[in-house]
Design an enzyme around this catalytic site. Structure first.
Site, PDB file in Angstrom:
ATOM      1  N   HIS A   1      -4.504  -1.828  -1.252  1.00  0.00           N
ATOM      2  CA  HIS A   1      -4.895  -1.765   0.168  1.00  0.00           C
ATOM      3  C   HIS A   1      -6.164  -2.556   0.451  1.00  0.00           C
ATOM      4  O   HIS A   1      -6.724  -2.432   1.534  1.00  0.00           O
ATOM      5  CB  HIS A   1      -5.096  -0.319   0.653  1.00  0.00           C
TER       6      HIS A   1
ATOM      7  N   GLU B   1       6.869   3.318   2.095  1.00  0.00           N
ATOM      8  CA  GLU B   1       6.026   4.200   1.290  1.00  0.00           C
ATOM      9  C   GLU B   1       4.605   4.252   1.829  1.00  0.00           C
ATOM     10  O   GLU B   1       3.906   5.238   1.635  1.00  0.00           O
ATOM     11  CB  GLU B   1       6.008   3.712  -0.174  1.00  0.00           C
TER      12      GLU B   1
ATOM     13  N   ASP C   1       7.747  -2.024   0.397  1.00  0.00           N
ATOM     14  CA  ASP C   1       6.846  -2.356   1.510  1.00  0.00           C
ATOM     15  C   ASP C   1       5.406  -2.533   1.043  1.00  0.00           C
ATOM     16  O   ASP C   1       5.041  -2.186  -0.088  1.00  0.00           O
ATOM     17  CB  ASP C   1       6.919  -1.277   2.598  1.00  0.00           C
TER      18      ASP C   1
END
Lengths: 352, 352
Positions: free
Chosen positions: A328, A124, A70
């Site tokens: 991120h 995760e 993911d």
């Protein structure tokens, strides 16, 4: 399409995996594609969108290669684009480039020197309760516990980052008594009472500890503070959220005891706790891995799923082509050279 | 209905005013009812839902009797109910019982010893920008400034509460640098930097000052604190909202200078400031008022619109039948005896 040619090239495979959108909770398609290309010589089991594929070669030792499927939510950074040596896009760094290396080896390396358990898992990037590796470790630990070493292909920019720090989050509360601020002496100011909490955190000296040649740097920090009722009311509560990142020579219990000692006299509630993982670099597969990469390890300072292996008694390290500082972020990207270089290292380790 | 009988009885009039719903912003009906019953011997002017009614008797001195028409929002406490000596309901205490006394006197007292300016105004319970008295003082100050003394019929439980404290609100900010909490030494923790702010507030010694026999008790308090980005991020900002309630011997400027001195070294933004009001009890009408009530004054510790009169150069005091501790509460109520008693005091003062 995960064609034979794509599977043979970890760079092309990274790009193909990135271009299958798989924000946490939406991993069904990518898990289907991975499952259908795994060779039949592997023993394959699927649990939801988590897939375990094991070689059964009867080797004396077994290792794990693991990567999550993911990503964090897209942020105008999908699908992938390539510009020279840089592949841009959500998941390029964290961690489809690492996961691609595991899948590439699962498909193209029929005879590793250790048996290998490949794990491709979901969720995760979200709440730990949903984490596919955690769920697998709880429900089918025997699929993992016969391994003596794990490599998690999280982004480390091609360095060995061994073990991981633990993390503990506590709420420190002060309480007082409300009153109108025009008659403040009738109340007790809970925000003022938090002064010593902040002061002790400000004066705290962080511990540095070296384990297996890796230096772990602890940290004890207020990460949030809140208090107050209205602009004219003496506040009756103040809450400081404190995060302790601790070296893996402390247990979770030790870590709690330490924070309770530092913040002695205050009401504390533990809201979150996860153990660290010792580097475990004295294990033979770890030594072989360090030899394959030919450079010294350093400590993993963030918390990663390596700690989940540690709680099963399996030492592990983080090693992957992505850059942890780009995880991120909207401008997430990976160096294409680094993908090839890391794939070569892992193959050298498994086949030397 | 505000009949002649109702207007003649401050208790019945209180109940009638309470039962005209007039939550701030909805004062049109109550203002209409008040305007239509004011006697024609008064000079009446209306500005929105604020009404000014002045006697024109040519007396050497003029005084103000003022009350607001609005209430805080209803809270299952409307319309009024009566149980023995207690009248329950939104606005009974704050301040329709006081406003009723002013209206009762405007209607029933044709020959006061001083000229009287009656002021019935809207939007006292909401943002200062909407406050009917503030707007009147800005747009038509001449309707107020010929008075030498003001009585604001806010709840004081039948005591004289003279002057009022000033209030100043500042935001004290600290700033730092974000970093992942696993690598906290790369950041700067803004919450930790707020420790000295809280410590200085905690150690602050409040000043007590006596003016015209009234003791004012200051207070310097954090009323809100906030900071934090996420549970794993070193925070780059922390904001402490500080409220200083200061005795009326300080100007707003003095109050700011004092807070800047206490919090020296920190970035401060003033978000709200209102001056205090000196008791002004040496004025002749004030002395007469104290004689009429026959008991010593005390300081008003909250902020009231008395300060708006003070900024026009008109000393004033608070005096009303309501209980200030019941204002804005669901169980708001007023003692019926207290309404009668206060009406008698104000009439005695105006007619002695």
């Amino acid at each position: 399409m995960l064609t034979r040619d794509v599977l043979a090239d970890p760079v092309a495979l990274t790009r193909a995996l990135v271009d299958i959108e798989s924000v946490s909770g939406n991993e069904a398609e990518i898990a289907d594609r991975v499952e259908e290309v795994l060779p039949t010589r592997l023993k394959i089991e699927r649990f939801g969108n988590t897939i375990v594929a094991r070689t059964e070669l009867g080797r004396p030792q077994r290792v794990v290669l693991a990567g999550h499927l993911d990503t964090v939510p897209l942020h105008d950074n999908w699908p992938s684009t390539v510009d020279g040596n840089i592949m841009h896009g959500c998941g390029t760094s964290d961690m489809k480039s690492g996961t691609a290396i595991a899948l590439h080896l699962a498909v193209t390396e029929p005879a590793p020197r250790h048996d290998v358990t490949y794990v491709f898992y979901d969720n995760e990037e979200v709440d730990s309760a949903l984490n596919g590796l955690r769920i697998l470790a709880d429900s089918h630990p025997q699929l993992l516990t016969d391994a003596s070493f794990a490599v998690l292909l999280e982004p480390t920019h091609g360095l060995v980052e061994a073990g991981c720090q633990g993390t503990l989050r506590v709420l420190a509360r002060t309480s007082g008594k409300r009153a109108h601020s025009a008659r403040s002496w009738l109340g007790e100011n809970a925000i003022h009472k938090a002064a010593p909490i902040l002061q002790r955190l400000q004066q705290y000296r962080e511990r540095l500890v070296t384990i297996d040649g890796c230096e772990f740097h602890e940290g004890l920090n207020a990460v949030r503070i809140s208090g107050g009722v209205a602009g004219n009311v003496i506040p009756d509560e103040c809450v400081v959220e404190v995060n302790f990142r601790f070296a893996p020579d402390r247990s979770e219990r030790d870590a709690q005891d330490h924070v309770r000692e530092v913040l002695d006299g205050f009401e504390l509630d533990v809201v979150d706790s996860a153990p660290g993982a010792l580097p475990g670099l004295d294990e033979r597969p770890a030594q072989e891995f360090l030899a394959a990469i030919g450079q010294p390890p350093r400590a993993k300072l963030g918390w990663t799923d390596v700690a989940r292996f540690a709680t099963l008694g399996i030492p592990g390290l983080n090693f992957g082509p992505g850059d942890p500082n780009l995880a991120h972020k909207q401008d997430e990207h990976v160096e294409i050279d680094k993908i090839r270089e890391c794939a070569v290292v892992v193959r050298r380790w498994l086949t030397a």
